[in-house]
Each structure stands twice: as C-alpha cells, then as structure tokens.
Scaffold this motif. Structure first.
Motif, mmCIF file in Angstrom:
data_model
loop_
_atom_site.group_PDB
_atom_site.id
_atom_site.type_symbol
_atom_site.label_atom_id
_atom_site.label_comp_id
_atom_site.label_asym_id
_atom_site.label_seq_id
_atom_site.Cartn_x
_atom_site.Cartn_y
_atom_site.Cartn_z
ATOM 1 N N ASN A 93 0.821 -1.201 0.000
ATOM 2 C CA ASN A 93 0.000 0.000 0.000
ATOM 3 C C ASN A 93 0.859 1.256 0.000
ATOM 4 O OD1 ASN A 93 -2.391 -1.432 0.104
ATOM 5 N ND2 ASN A 93 -2.751 -1.075 2.284
ATOM 6 N N SER A 94 0.334 2.311 -0.575
ATOM 7 C CA SER A 94 0.944 3.635 -0.479
ATOM 8 C C SER A 94 -0.172 4.655 -0.359
ATOM 9 C CB SER A 94 1.806 3.929 -1.714
ATOM 10 O OG SER A 94 2.362 5.227 -1.636
ATOM 11 N N ASN A 148 -6.285 6.840 -2.640
ATOM 12 C CA ASN A 148 -5.512 5.824 -1.912
ATOM 13 C C ASN A 148 -5.903 5.722 -0.446
ATOM 14 O OD1 ASN A 148 -3.794 5.072 -4.146
ATOM 15 N ND2 ASN A 148 -2.776 7.046 -3.873
ATOM 16 N N LEU A 149 -7.199 5.690 -0.180
ATOM 17 C CA LEU A 149 -7.648 5.580 1.205
ATOM 18 C C LEU A 149 -8.500 4.338 1.422
ATOM 19 C CD1 LEU A 149 -8.709 8.576 3.394
ATOM 20 C CD2 LEU A 149 -9.898 6.407 3.582
ATOM 21 N N VAL A 150 -9.398 3.998 0.511
ATOM 22 C CA VAL A 150 -10.230 2.800 0.620
ATOM 23 C C VAL A 150 -9.595 1.718 -0.250
ATOM 24 C CG1 VAL A 150 -12.523 1.814 0.278
ATOM 25 C CG2 VAL A 150 -12.282 4.213 0.984
ATOM 26 N N VAL A 192 1.088 4.111 -13.625
ATOM 27 C CA VAL A 192 -0.251 4.142 -13.037
ATOM 28 C C VAL A 192 -1.259 3.711 -14.089
ATOM 29 C CG1 VAL A 192 -2.016 5.603 -11.985
ATOM 30 C CG2 VAL A 192 0.399 5.964 -11.427
ATOM 31 N N GLY A 193 -2.087 2.726 -13.762
ATOM 32 C CA GLY A 193 -3.082 2.235 -14.702
ATOM 33 C C GLY A 193 -4.272 3.169 -14.820
ATOM 34 N N VAL A 194 -5.100 2.910 -15.809
ATOM 35 C CA VAL A 194 -6.339 3.649 -16.007
ATOM 36 C C VAL A 194 -7.468 2.641 -16.170
ATOM 37 C CG1 VAL A 194 -7.650 5.134 -17.578
ATOM 38 C CG2 VAL A 194 -5.283 5.692 -17.035
ATOM 39 N N ALA A 195 -8.564 2.835 -15.428
ATOM 40 C CA ALA A 195 -9.761 2.017 -15.575
ATOM 41 C C ALA A 195 -10.942 2.971 -15.636
ATOM 42 C CB ALA A 195 -9.910 1.040 -14.413
ATOM 43 N N ALA A 196 -11.683 2.937 -16.741
ATOM 44 C CA ALA A 196 -12.726 3.932 -16.941
ATOM 45 C C ALA A 196 -13.944 3.321 -17.618
ATOM 46 C CB ALA A 196 -12.191 5.081 -17.798
ATOM 47 N N PHE A 197 -15.121 3.762 -17.165
ATOM 48 C CA PHE A 197 -16.366 3.464 -17.850
ATOM 49 C C PHE A 197 -16.813 4.704 -18.627
ATOM 50 C CE2 PHE A 197 -17.649 -0.147 -14.889
ATOM 51 C CZ PHE A 197 -17.732 -1.082 -15.920
ATOM 52 N N LEU A 198 -17.125 4.510 -19.917
ATOM 53 C CA LEU A 198 -17.818 5.532 -20.675
ATOM 54 C C LEU A 198 -19.313 5.436 -20.380
ATOM 55 C CD1 LEU A 198 -16.029 5.439 -24.144
ATOM 56 C CD2 LEU A 198 -15.528 6.875 -22.154
ATOM 57 N N ILE A 199 -19.969 6.610 -20.306
ATOM 58 C CA ILE A 199 -21.386 6.686 -19.945
ATOM 59 C C ILE A 199 -22.165 7.314 -21.092
ATOM 60 C CG2 ILE A 199 -23.051 7.510 -18.226
ATOM 61 C CD1 ILE A 199 -20.592 8.144 -16.427
ATOM 62 N N ARG A 200 -23.294 6.718 -21.410
ATOM 63 C CA ARG A 200 -24.261 7.345 -22.303
ATOM 64 C C ARG A 200 -25.669 7.057 -21.783
ATOM 65 N NH1 ARG A 200 -23.983 6.536 -28.594
ATOM 66 N NH2 ARG A 200 -25.795 7.907 -28.298
ATOM 67 N N SER A 201 -26.580 7.970 -22.051
ATOM 68 C CA SER A 201 -27.988 7.762 -21.700
ATOM 69 C C SER A 201 -28.756 7.403 -22.955
ATOM 70 C CB SER A 201 -28.584 9.012 -21.061
ATOM 71 O OG SER A 201 -28.115 9.173 -19.748
ATOM 72 N N PHE A 202 -29.561 6.355 -22.853
ATOM 73 C CA PHE A 202 -30.460 5.957 -23.922
ATOM 74 C C PHE A 202 -31.884 6.089 -23.389
ATOM 75 C CE2 PHE A 202 -26.471 3.747 -24.763
ATOM 76 C CZ PHE A 202 -26.255 4.048 -26.110
ATOM 77 N N HIS A 203 -32.656 7.007 -23.997
ATOM 78 C CA HIS A 203 -34.023 7.288 -23.551
ATOM 79 C C HIS A 203 -34.044 7.647 -22.061
ATOM 80 C CE1 HIS A 203 -35.631 5.960 -27.400
ATOM 81 N NE2 HIS A 203 -34.832 4.902 -27.306
ATOM 82 N N GLY A 222 -10.460 9.391 -9.475
ATOM 83 C CA GLY A 222 -9.736 9.140 -8.241
ATOM 84 C C GLY A 222 -8.641 8.114 -8.453
ATOM 85 N N ILE A 223 -7.575 8.219 -7.673
ATOM 86 C CA ILE A 223 -6.475 7.248 -7.705
ATOM 87 C C ILE A 223 -6.666 6.291 -6.540
ATOM 88 C CG2 ILE A 223 -3.987 6.904 -7.628
ATOM 89 C CD1 ILE A 223 -4.747 8.433 -10.051
ATOM 90 N N HIS A 224 -6.720 5.004 -6.836
ATOM 91 C CA HIS A 224 -6.909 4.008 -5.775
ATOM 92 C C HIS A 224 -5.873 2.899 -5.917
ATOM 93 C CE1 HIS A 224 -10.515 5.890 -4.347
ATOM 94 N NE2 HIS A 224 -11.061 5.846 -5.545
ATOM 95 N N SER A 225 -5.426 2.411 -4.754
ATOM 96 C CA SER A 225 -4.437 1.334 -4.725
ATOM 97 C C SER A 225 -5.095 0.004 -5.064
ATOM 98 C CB SER A 225 -3.788 1.229 -3.339
ATOM 99 O OG SER A 225 -3.067 2.395 -3.030
ATOM 100 N N GLU A 226 -4.309 -0.859 -5.680
ATOM 101 C CA GLU A 226 -4.750 -2.234 -5.912
ATOM 102 C C GLU A 226 -4.325 -3.096 -4.727
ATOM 103 O OE1 GLU A 226 -6.807 -2.742 -8.360
ATOM 104 O OE2 GLU A 226 -6.542 -0.641 -8.898
ATOM 105 N N GLU A 227 -4.449 -4.396 -4.845
ATOM 106 C CA GLU A 227 -4.210 -5.326 -3.733
ATOM 107 C C GLU A 227 -2.791 -5.135 -3.177
ATOM 108 O OE1 GLU A 227 -3.860 -8.622 -1.203
ATOM 109 O OE2 GLU A 227 -2.541 -8.312 -2.902
ATOM 110 N N GLY A 228 -2.702 -4.729 -1.895
ATOM 111 C CA GLY A 228 -1.412 -4.375 -1.311
ATOM 112 C C GLY A 228 -0.658 -5.512 -0.681
ATOM 113 N N GLY A 229 -1.250 -6.712 -0.648
ATOM 114 C CA GLY A 229 -0.549 -7.849 -0.062
ATOM 115 C C GLY A 229 0.391 -8.525 -1.025
#
Length: 834
Positions: free
Chosen positions: A506-507, A597-599, A694-705, A764-771
C-alpha cells in the motif's frame, strides 16, 4: 530405486470435492491420501520421489512441499492432460533415468504397505513386478492371468469376460526395461497410453513379469464410500490418543482421541477413535467413533459419527449426522422442523445445508432405533429476496457526514492516527535476502520452503482470434481467501465495520480495509502468528446473517485463477470494536472514496457486491440478451493458457533484485522486507509484483431514452478462471501503448486519456491489492461520451449495460472483473450518481 507417484487426473467419481481439490488431497483420518502414500514409499527406503501433477499442481505442492518432512526429496512433473499411466512414465523419463522404480497411484490406500513386494522385486529383479488381489468382480479393473510358474502371461484392461479374478492394485515395480515398452505402444481406444499395454509388450517380448498377491487392506479412494471406509480402517489402528489442544473439566473423552494444537473441547463427549485437527472448536456436542475433523472446523450443538469433515467446515445444531463427507468451508445447520434420527450428507466446498432441527442430544442417541412421530408442519415459505435490504442500504448511503460511531472527517484523522500508532517499515531487498523463499533448482519458480503461501511461476498465453501470444511471470495462489465486512444497525441505520490495515504494497501503508481480509495462511495460521479478529463471524453461520456471499476473481493479469470469498454478514448482538476498527455507514465510505488511496481494493470489491435495486425504466439489451452475448464472447475465444517454469519464460530477465522485461514495460517481480506492530506476524519477507506506471480504468457513460448505460468490455486475461470477464471500457496503463498508432492502439484509449474535465463525472487514484502488489495504483474514472465517440452499436467485444444489470451479475462469481467492481463500488455506495 526411485518412486513415481501419479497425482494428476480429474477425479470425476469423487465430485463435488474434486471440482476444487485434487482427489489425492482428500483427507483420511485427518491427512491427505497422498501423505499416506508417501509414507508407504519412504518405508521402502525410497527417498527420491517424482510426483506427476496436472491442474492441481499448486495445491499438491502446497500440501506436500519439498518432501523433507517425510524424509524424502520430491520433484514435481507436469502432465498437461491425463493421457494414461504409461504416458506418465514417458513424462518422467529424465527424472527416472536408468533406475529401478515403483509406480504408485496417488489415490490408492494400502494400509499395510508393500514392503514384502519390494523385497521380492529387489531379490529377483523381473522387468516388472505387479501387485494383484482377488476381487469378486474384476470387470472394473486391469486383470492379470498367471502361468503355473507365477509369471504373468496375459493382461487385460476392464475385460467383459475376465480370465481370472486377479485385479491390478495401483502399485507397480519396474526396471528400466519399461521405457522401451512405453515407447513402443500406441494410444488405446480411449486415446491414452495404457500401462497394461506396456506391460503386455514386456510379456510378449519375453521379459519376465511377475505378480504378488496382496492380502492386506486396499482401496482406490475414488468414491465417497471408499473414503469413509478407509477412514474407519485407519482410525481403528489407533491405540493411543494425544491431547495437544484443551479439554474443559466437564467434557468426557473415551477411547483414542487425537486432538490437534489449538483445538478446544467444551461441554462435549468424544468417543474414540477420533481425530480432531488444529484449531477446531467442539462445543456442546457428541462425537461418535470413526470421526475425523479437519483444521479450523467448528462443531456446536451437534452429533456426528463415522464421518470425515474437511478443513474450515462448520456444523451447528445438527441432531445426528452419520457416515458423511463435508467439504471445505461448508456449513451444515438446522431449520425449524421435526426431529430426525440421522442424516447422511456428501457435500462439497462452500456448501450451505439446513436440516430439520431436533432436540438436544442425549447419551445413547446413536444406538436408539428411529421411531415414527406425528407429522410436523414445515415453517412458512420465505421470499426469494430480502425486499427491504436495498432500502436499508440506500438509507445507509444517505448518511454521509456522521455515523453512530464516528464522523466522516474524524474517520480520516483516525485512519492517519492508526498509522502513526504502529511501527512499520517496508524495504526493497535483493532476492537472496528473502527468508524462506528461493528459486527452485528445477523450474526457477520462486517459492517458500514450506510449499505454502504462493509461488511466482511462468505463464504462456496465446489468443488464436487475433494472433496475440505472450509469456510472463504470474503469482499462483490457488486458495480462496475471505474478504468479509460485518454489518449492524445503529439507530436503525446499517453500519459497516471497517479496519485500518497495513499492507506492504500500500501507499500509504494504512488504508481502509474490510473487517476480515485473510488469505488461507492468515486464518489457518500457517505463519504461526496471532489469529484473525472477527473471523468467526464469517466461518460460523450461527453468528450472523449473510447478505452477500459470492466468490470473485482477483487481478487476471497478475494472479493465476485466484479467487476470494466476498462476504457481508449482518449481526445483531454486541460486537466490540477494536481500536483499529470503526463502524461506518455506506455514505461515509462513499465520502472516503473521494480521497485518493484511502479505501483499499478489498473493501471496494466487497462493497460492489452489495445487492441494490435501481429504478431503471428500461435497458438497451435485455438481461437474457446480455447473458447470451457474454456467453458467446467466452465461447468465441480460443485461448491457450499453460503454466511453465519461470526459467523458461521468454522476454524476461532475472537480476539480483528484479525479474523484468528488457524494455522496462508492464511490471517487474521484486522482493520486500516488512516490519509492523499491527499484523498477525511482526516481520516477514516476500516477493511482490510492482507495476510500471499508473493504470487507467474507466467506464464511458451514455444515456439511452434517459437511462444511463455503461460501455462494458469482455476482456481476455491469462489468469482468469473462465478466460473472459466483464471489465471497464478502458483498462490499460497508458504509457505502455503510446508507441502504437491508429488501430493498434486500444479502443477508446485516447478518448479517456485526453478527456477534458467537463466530461469527467468522477476521477480518483486508488491502490490495488497491497498484499501481493507493490505500489500498484489505478486512475479510476466515469466519463460522458457521445455517439461519435462511443456509438450505440460499439465494436465487437463491447456492450452497453445499465448499472443495475452489471450489479446483478456481480452477485455471481467470475462475471465482472475486479477493476469493474472497483468502479461499481462507487455506484453502490452512491459516491457517484449517474
């Protein structure tokens, strides 16, 4: 003489247990069958042992280790597919050399051993010495026909009309002459190289093949009845017991009882012969003869006789359980109903069975005949779903500023203070300073000398559809850990017990963790450290009500088929919070998710599994269509994944302190030394994976109706159990792809990386599995997109789904990957509103 032990195969006759463990690890009198096999071999004076392994290699290696505790040296030999016993001899050719050897099937149980057969073989040295036994129906075995001089004249595999009643027992002695025979034969109709064909070749070419009748106790432990019978026979040989655990003053023990270290017997009666594993607790119960309990089991208010209970199982309030096999982590409890005179169960890992509740146990209940009683009406049927739970979760998410235990602002300060209250230090070290870890001489795999914890091995992946192929190091840790959060109402609002926990990767080091975040080494205390706080709430179903319980994958790029049991258990009684724990609402956790990097990742994946009901007016693709699409995505990929020795992984270089690619991309394997005052053990060393960038994980959002949808990607990752899982729209480390141009760049890559702030709903920047991962960080985003950037009919492998659809799939294992679950946790906690 050497030994070759066969421990591959699928064990189909012993399912459901063999879906999750190799059949050779099924326990007999508290120990795996394979351990009894190895002891028999060492008693012959044979100490060089090769073990043929298949998909269960990691579990077998973890259980057996290097063989030193048996006084032997074990070499593991990989057989990728079960192609017959003679094929195993071919696989082991280099290991066997020109030595005589004994071939021993790893699921065979011979109580008296084969010492006399070994002496006869050594004295006369025929090309092959078989072990045979008279059986009433030899049609299910290999059958030997003997001549007048005792030599074998003919062998047949499972003949319709047997020429004798002499079945082959799963032990053979060979000279090197067998190798020419194995090389000469061809696959049988089953597509396998049969050992009977190889031995027949020896007979036909004039070699001497003899057989020795075995009159002792023998079983092929391929079925539940065989396991139970072997358990009874072995326990009957116990002459004396040994009490390494504790027994209170009012409990009664008779006959031989072996009580493991840390085991407890409270207000109970035990009638030996009985074996009780380490850390097991028996309260208010009656255990009859021929019962074997594994490690870390819990038996409360129950009667059990003649049964085998695997590690980490729990049995609560069961009036009479006989002749049963209970799998790992399984729970057998009771429901309100009539009494029963006895039950027989054969249930696999993680099962949950409820039996009709009976009266408290009485002395002699095992000996009383069943009596018919008046019919008792069953309890009323229950709804399939707890319809009030989503509302209660929404109420918890609405409480953001303060909860019953602590304010949100103070929770940030509390987390910081807990880090200051403990001493901790993590240093990079060279590989040769690892304590107990070493590169294995035969494979180069990085492993612990106990065979426990995990290994760093090689992986070879090829995807036929797009021609991609690559090799890489990967962490192999086949166990299923527990990630659990306790939930409890305070003032009518659900709160969740969260932990300030240190992880070496963890960091910063201390982050907000689930109530329990435990690998098997933690909760089985392999490291000989202290116990895991609150673990009992997740292993004893009588202490709470599960509202989430599902097995989910971990990072498919860095872990090989690793899973965790994600749990939320609601309790009603008093649960004192240790100073490293605080009760927080979902709304408070949502606020903390706006801090970098808190949760931690383990908290996010559990919270993502919380059931919720979203009011969605409609969906672009109905659920059945989504499931059909996902099934088609899994089916269309021809992905070949195989483990290989770390020394054979191409494109990676091992130095004194790291294993890395020459171009420095993707990740490296390194080692750390950790010291802390807040963990089960105070200091240790271990290898870790360190991502580059640092990786990137993103969801694109669109509204349909008017209904928000997320663009989901069916991703292929080498470590996934099912090869394909649903991930975010984009999941990459951008700097590794900047050299690619045009269509070679990952889809939607530039759209996410170059997104203006006006498009970003959350970042937000979040840590992955720290073990296991060192300073692994990911930039998580939700971004708005339009038809030009993300069309309604996206490229192959992508599909628009609503958050509600994705949430429903998380309730099932191996559908949604851990990065997508991290993003989904932002929605379930209402940290992000779409």
């Amino acid at each position: 003489m050497k030994a070759l032990v066969l421990s591959g195969g699928n064990g189909t006759r012993l399912r459901p247990f063999t879906y999750s463990i190799p059949k050779q690890l099924v326990p007999i009198a508290g120990r795996p069958v394979l351990e009894h096999v190895l002891e028999n071999i060492v008693e012959l004076g044979v100490t060089e042992i090769g073990i043929i392994v298949g998909d269960g290699e990691a579990q077998i290696a973890a259980a057996i280790g290097d063989g030193s505790r048996f006084g032997a040296q074990v070499t593991y030999l990989r057989q990728d597919k079960p192609l017959g016993l003679a094929h195993c001899v071919r696989v082991a050719r280099d290991f066997l050399g020109e030595d005589d050897f004994v071939l021993y099937l790893g699921d065979n149980f011979l109580l008296e051993g084969v010492g006399a057969v070994a002496e006869e073989f050594r004295a006369t040295r025929p090309a092959a010495q078989l072990v045979v036994r008279n059986v009433p129906d030899p049609r299910h075995f290999g059958v030997a026909e003997l001549g007048e001089d005792g030599r074998v004249v003919r062998l047949e595999e499972k003949p319709r009309v047997p020429r004798s009643d002499l079945a082959l027992v799963g032990v053979y002695f060979f000279t090197p002459a067998i190798h020419a025979a194995v090389a000469a034969i061809r696959p049988s109709r089953r597509g396998e190289l049969e050992i009977t064909d190889a031995i027949s070749f020896l007979v036909d070419t004039g070699e001497i093949v003899r057989a020795t009748r075995y009159d002792g106790y023998w079983r092929d432990t391929g079925q539940a009845e065989d396991v139970l019978d072997c358990n009874r026979r072995l326990l009957d040989t116990m002459e004396h017991g040994e009490l390494l655990g504790s027994v209170d003053a009012v409990s009664e023990l008779s006959g031989p009882v072996l009580l493991g270290e840390g085991a407890k017997v409270v207000r109970s009666r035990l009638e030996g012969p009985i074996v009780v594993g380490e850390g097991t607790v028996i309260e208010d119960s009656h255990l009859g003869p021929h019962t074997a309990l594994g490690r870390n089991c819990a038996v409360r208010g129950s009667l059990i006789a003649g049964s085998v209970v695997f590690d980490d199982a729990s049995i609560t309030g069961v009036p009479a359980l006989r002749n049963s096999l209970i799998g790992r982590y399984a729970h057998v409890g009771t429901r309100a109903s009539g009494a029963a005179s006895g039950h027989r169960l054969v249930i696999g890992d993680h099962a949950d069975v409820q039996l009709p509740a009976g009266p408290p146990f009485l002395d002699g209940v095992f000996d009383r005949p069943a009596t018919a009683g008046p019919a008792v009406a069953d309890r009323p049927l229950s709804p399939r779903e707890d319809g009030d739970l989503p509302r209660r979760l929404a109420d918890s998410a609405a409480l953001q500023v303060a909860g019953a235990d602590i304010s949100t602002v103070d929770s940030v300060r509390w987390l910081s203070r807990r880090g200051e209250a403990h001493e901790y230090r993590v240093d990079r070290i060279p590989f040769d300073e690892l304590d107990g870890w070493a590169f294995q001489p035969d494979t180069g795999n990085l492993a612990h000398h106990t065979g426990r914890f995990f290994t760093v091995e090689g992986l070879d992946i090829s995807v036929a559809e797009d021609g991609r192929s690559w090799q890489q190091p990967i962490i192999v840790q086949p166990e299923i850990g527990i990630l659990g959060i306790l939930a409890k109402e305070f003032d009518g609002v659900l709160h969740f017990l969260m932990q300030a926990k240190m992880e070496p990767g963890n960091s910063p080091l201390f982050q907000l963790s689930p109530t329990v975040q435990a690998t098997r080494s933690n909760f089985s205390r392999v490291h000989h450290g202290s116990g895991v706080r609150y673990l009992e709430y997740f292993t004893d179903a009588s202490l709470g009500r599960p509202i989430v319980d599902t097995t989910q994958s971990e990072h498919g790029s860095w872990f090989y088929q690793k899973s965790n049991r994600n749990m939320i258990v609601e309790v009603s009684g008093d649960v004192p919070a240790h100073e490293d724990f605080r009760w927080l609402t979902l709304g408070q956790i949502a606020e903390l998710l706006h801090h970098d990097n808190l949760v931690n990742m383990d908290s996010r994946t559990v919270l993502a599994c919380a059931p919720e009901t979203r009011l969605e007016a409609g969906v672009r693709h109905p659920d059945t269509e989504v499931l059909s699409w996902f099934t088609a995505e899994k089916s269309r990929y021809d992905v070949q994944v195989s483990r290989k020795p770390l020394t054979e992984v191409e494109g990676w270089v091992r130095g004194d302190s790291v294993i890395e690619r020459p171009d420095g991309r993707f990740f490296r394997v390194m080692a750390v030394s950790a010291h802390t005052s807040s963990r089960e053990v105070s200091s240790w060393t271990q290898p870790m994976i360190e991502p580059v960038g640092v990786g990137v994980a993103a969801f694109l959002i669109r509204s349909f109706h008017g209904v928000p949808h997320l663009l989901v990607h069916a991703r292929v990752e080498g470590g996934f159990l099912d090869v394909v899982e649903l991930g975010p729209t984009v999941q990459y480390t951008p700097e590794h792809y900047t050299h690619l141009r045009g269509p070679d760049r990952p889809p939607f890559h530039d759209l996410v990386v170059d997104a203006p702030p006006s498009r970003i709903r959350y970042e937000g920047i979040h840590s992955e599995e720290g073990g296991r991962f060192f300073h692994a960080k990911t930039r998580y985003l939700f971004l708005d997109a339009d038809e030009h950037e993300a069309p309604a009919d996206p490229p192959g492998g992508y599909r628009w789904m609503t958050p509600g659809q994705l949430s429903s799939l998380v309730r099932h294992g191996h559908y949604v990957n851990v990065q997508a679950r991290s993003l989904l946790a932002l929605l379930t906690t209402r940290a992000v509103e779409l």
